[in-house]
Design a protein around this motif. Structure first.
Motif, PDB file in Angstrom:
ATOM      1  N   PRO A  99      40.128  43.647  95.551  1.00  0.00           N
ATOM      2  CA  PRO A  99      39.419  44.516  94.615  1.00  0.00           C
ATOM      3  C   PRO A  99      37.956  44.752  95.005  1.00  0.00           C
ATOM      4  CG  PRO A  99      39.619  42.332  93.687  1.00  0.00           C
ATOM      5  CD  PRO A  99      40.408  42.329  94.973  1.00  0.00           C
ATOM      6  N   ILE A 100      37.427  43.945  95.916  1.00  0.00           N
ATOM      7  CA  ILE A 100      36.043  44.078  96.367  1.00  0.00           C
ATOM      8  C   ILE A 100      36.045  44.044  97.895  1.00  0.00           C
ATOM      9  CG2 ILE A 100      33.724  43.067  96.361  1.00  0.00           C
ATOM     10  CD1 ILE A 100      34.568  43.953  93.567  1.00  0.00           C
ATOM     11  N   LEU A 101      35.444  45.070  98.511  1.00  0.00           N
ATOM     12  CA  LEU A 101      35.339  45.116  99.966  1.00  0.00           C
ATOM     13  C   LEU A 101      33.893  44.880 100.360  1.00  0.00           C
ATOM     14  CD1 LEU A 101      37.510  48.282 100.693  1.00  0.00           C
ATOM     15  CD2 LEU A 101      38.220  45.877 100.680  1.00  0.00           C
ATOM     16  N   ASN A 110      37.120  48.363  94.870  1.00  0.00           N
ATOM     17  CA  ASN A 110      38.266  48.922  95.576  1.00  0.00           C
ATOM     18  C   ASN A 110      39.522  49.052  94.703  1.00  0.00           C
ATOM     19  OD1 ASN A 110      39.697  49.865  97.845  1.00  0.00           O
ATOM     20  ND2 ASN A 110      40.440  47.811  98.287  1.00  0.00           N
ATOM     21  N   ARG A 111      39.379  49.737  93.574  1.00  0.00           N
ATOM     22  CA  ARG A 111      40.555  50.040  92.750  1.00  0.00           C
ATOM     23  C   ARG A 111      40.486  51.516  92.350  1.00  0.00           C
ATOM     24  NH1 ARG A 111      41.245  47.368  87.805  1.00  0.00           N
ATOM     25  NH2 ARG A 111      43.452  47.601  88.082  1.00  0.00           N
ATOM     26  N   ALA A 159      38.563  50.233  87.174  1.00  0.00           N
ATOM     27  CA  ALA A 159      38.530  49.503  85.896  1.00  0.00           C
ATOM     28  C   ALA A 159      38.343  48.017  86.197  1.00  0.00           C
ATOM     29  CB  ALA A 159      39.828  49.744  85.127  1.00  0.00           C
ATOM     30  N   TRP A 160      37.456  47.388  85.456  1.00  0.00           N
ATOM     31  CA  TRP A 160      37.053  45.998  85.696  1.00  0.00           C
ATOM     32  C   TRP A 160      38.170  45.033  85.340  1.00  0.00           C
ATOM     33  CZ3 TRP A 160      33.345  44.691  88.678  1.00  0.00           C
ATOM     34  CH2 TRP A 160      32.825  43.403  88.648  1.00  0.00           C
ATOM     35  N   THR A 161      38.383  44.043  86.202  1.00  0.00           N
ATOM     36  CA  THR A 161      39.397  43.015  85.960  1.00  0.00           C
ATOM     37  C   THR A 161      38.786  41.646  86.217  1.00  0.00           C
ATOM     38  OG1 THR A 161      40.174  42.910  88.246  1.00  0.00           O
ATOM     39  CG2 THR A 161      41.219  44.566  86.812  1.00  0.00           C
ATOM     40  N   PRO A 162      39.400  40.591  85.709  1.00  0.00           N
ATOM     41  CA  PRO A 162      38.912  39.245  86.017  1.00  0.00           C
ATOM     42  C   PRO A 162      38.909  38.968  87.524  1.00  0.00           C
ATOM     43  CG  PRO A 162      40.378  39.161  84.136  1.00  0.00           C
ATOM     44  CD  PRO A 162      40.465  40.561  84.690  1.00  0.00           C
ATOM     45  N   ALA A 163      39.896  39.471  88.247  1.00  0.00           N
ATOM     46  CA  ALA A 163      39.941  39.259  89.702  1.00  0.00           C
ATOM     47  C   ALA A 163      38.752  39.926  90.385  1.00  0.00           C
ATOM     48  CB  ALA A 163      41.251  39.801  90.279  1.00  0.00           C
ATOM     49  N   LEU A 223      33.665  39.613  93.140  1.00  0.00           N
ATOM     50  CA  LEU A 223      32.296  40.122  93.234  1.00  0.00           C
ATOM     51  C   LEU A 223      31.296  38.975  93.182  1.00  0.00           C
ATOM     52  CD1 LEU A 223      30.412  42.526  93.499  1.00  0.00           C
ATOM     53  CD2 LEU A 223      30.401  42.687  91.001  1.00  0.00           C
ATOM     54  N   ARG A 224      31.514  38.013  92.303  1.00  0.00           N
ATOM     55  CA  ARG A 224      30.625  36.848  92.235  1.00  0.00           C
ATOM     56  C   ARG A 224      30.637  36.081  93.560  1.00  0.00           C
ATOM     57  NH1 ARG A 224      28.606  35.285  87.297  1.00  0.00           N
ATOM     58  NH2 ARG A 224      29.414  36.433  85.522  1.00  0.00           N
ATOM     59  N   ARG A 225      31.830  35.917  94.143  1.00  0.00           N
ATOM     60  CA  ARG A 225      31.937  35.207  95.424  1.00  0.00           C
ATOM     61  C   ARG A 225      31.162  35.949  96.518  1.00  0.00           C
ATOM     62  NH1 ARG A 225      33.955  35.397 100.103  1.00  0.00           N
ATOM     63  NH2 ARG A 225      35.024  37.363  99.780  1.00  0.00           N
ATOM     64  N   VAL A 226      31.346  37.258  96.588  1.00  0.00           N
ATOM     65  CA  VAL A 226      30.672  38.064  97.603  1.00  0.00           C
ATOM     66  C   VAL A 226      29.161  38.041  97.393  1.00  0.00           C
ATOM     67  CG1 VAL A 226      30.339  40.443  98.407  1.00  0.00           C
ATOM     68  CG2 VAL A 226      32.643  39.526  98.141  1.00  0.00           C
ATOM     69  N   MET A 227      28.703  38.188  96.143  1.00  0.00           N
ATOM     70  CA  MET A 227      27.261  38.200  95.885  1.00  0.00           C
ATOM     71  C   MET A 227      26.635  36.836  96.172  1.00  0.00           C
ATOM     72  SD  MET A 227      26.731  41.287  95.348  1.00  0.00           S
ATOM     73  CE  MET A 227      25.084  41.445  94.704  1.00  0.00           C
ATOM     74  N   LEU A 228      27.338  35.750  95.892  1.00  0.00           N
ATOM     75  CA  LEU A 228      26.832  34.417  96.254  1.00  0.00           C
ATOM     76  C   LEU A 228      26.713  34.291  97.771  1.00  0.00           C
ATOM     77  CD1 LEU A 228      28.687  32.062  93.758  1.00  0.00           C
ATOM     78  CD2 LEU A 228      26.210  32.425  93.933  1.00  0.00           C
ATOM     79  N   GLN A 229      27.731  34.771  98.474  1.00  0.00           N
ATOM     80  CA  GLN A 229      27.711  34.747  99.936  1.00  0.00           C
ATOM     81  C   GLN A 229      26.516  35.545 100.462  1.00  0.00           C
ATOM     82  OE1 GLN A 229      31.342  36.314 101.671  1.00  0.00           O
ATOM     83  NE2 GLN A 229      30.254  36.989 103.485  1.00  0.00           N
ATOM     84  N   LEU A 230      26.290  36.734  99.932  1.00  0.00           N
ATOM     85  CA  LEU A 230      25.186  37.574 100.393  1.00  0.00           C
ATOM     86  C   LEU A 230      23.835  36.993 100.008  1.00  0.00           C
ATOM     87  CD1 LEU A 230      26.657  41.104  99.607  1.00  0.00           C
ATOM     88  CD2 LEU A 230      26.526  39.944 101.836  1.00  0.00           C
ATOM     89  N   SER A 231      23.743  36.409  98.822  1.00  0.00           N
ATOM     90  CA  SER A 231      22.453  35.858  98.391  1.00  0.00           C
ATOM     91  C   SER A 231      22.051  34.647  99.221  1.00  0.00           C
ATOM     92  CB  SER A 231      22.472  35.515  96.904  1.00  0.00           C
ATOM     93  OG  SER A 231      23.328  34.432  96.647  1.00  0.00           O
ATOM     94  N   ALA A 232      23.012  33.964  99.802  1.00  0.00           N
ATOM     95  CA  ALA A 232      22.709  32.803 100.639  1.00  0.00           C
ATOM     96  C   ALA A 232      22.413  33.197 102.083  1.00  0.00           C
ATOM     97  CB  ALA A 232      23.887  31.823 100.607  1.00  0.00           C
ATOM     98  N   ASP A 233      22.598  34.457 102.422  1.00  0.00           N
ATOM     99  CA  ASP A 233      22.437  34.932 103.794  1.00  0.00           C
ATOM    100  C   ASP A 233      21.077  35.607 103.957  1.00  0.00           C
ATOM    101  OD1 ASP A 233      22.539  36.205 106.252  1.00  0.00           O
ATOM    102  OD2 ASP A 233      24.611  36.878 105.997  1.00  0.00           O
TER     103      ASP A 233
END
Length: 154
Positions: free
Chosen positions: A7-9, A22-23, A29-33, A38-48
């Motif tokens: 759902p997130i690229l 990516n839907r 439309a927003w889903t829990p997945a 998105l939280r995982r990706v943003m954490l990854q980017l914020s640490a980079d």
């Protein structure tokens, strides 16, 4: 996970990261997945520290409304959106102090768990630290000398 199923690229072009919802068949439309990814990706980017700008695409929010409320700084026509957004992000990535970008990313991440008063206190401490940093001195010098900045991230 297969890109068609994710759902997130995430893609990278140097210091610019592009995050895409990516839907499209569900109008994103927003889903829990999506939230988890998105939280995982943003954490990854914020640490980079090499990520200096993030472009978010795929949202169904009306562009003019997003600009009016300050969520976005510019609105582009659909046919030029990708190029315009990438150009804006590239400018940010190449002209903003890496130290400042790192602090801003951290403050944005931490702000979700802070009161406004605490976030303001943290910001005040960061401003005090910024004005004695190498990047602050370089920012003043490059402006006075009318040359591109050579930030070190310190």
């Amino acid at each position: 996970m297969d890109a068609a199923m994710n759902p997130i690229l995430l893609s990278r072009d140097g210091a610019v990261a592009t995050v895409t919802l990516n839907r499209p068949d569900q109008l994103n439309a927003w889903t829990p997945a999506m939230e988890i990814e998105l939280r995982r990706v943003m954490l990854q980017l914020s640490a980079d520290d090499t990520v200096r700008a993030i472009v978010l695409t795929g949202s169904t929010l009306q562009a003019e409304e997003a600009e009016r409320i300050g969520l976005v700084s510019a609105v582009f026509e659909a046919d030029s959106f990708a190029a315009e957004a990438a150009d804006r992000a590239r400018v940010i990535a190449t002209t903003v102090s890496p130290r400042s970008a790192r602090i801003i990313k951290r403050q944005l991440h931490e702000s979700a768990a802070q009161s406004l008063a605490h976030a303001c206190q943290v910001a005040a401490v960061e401003v005090t630290a910024a004005i004695v940093s190498e990047d602050f001195r370089e920012g003043v010098q490059h402006f006075l000398e009318k040359r591109p900045a050579a930030f070190t991230g310190r």
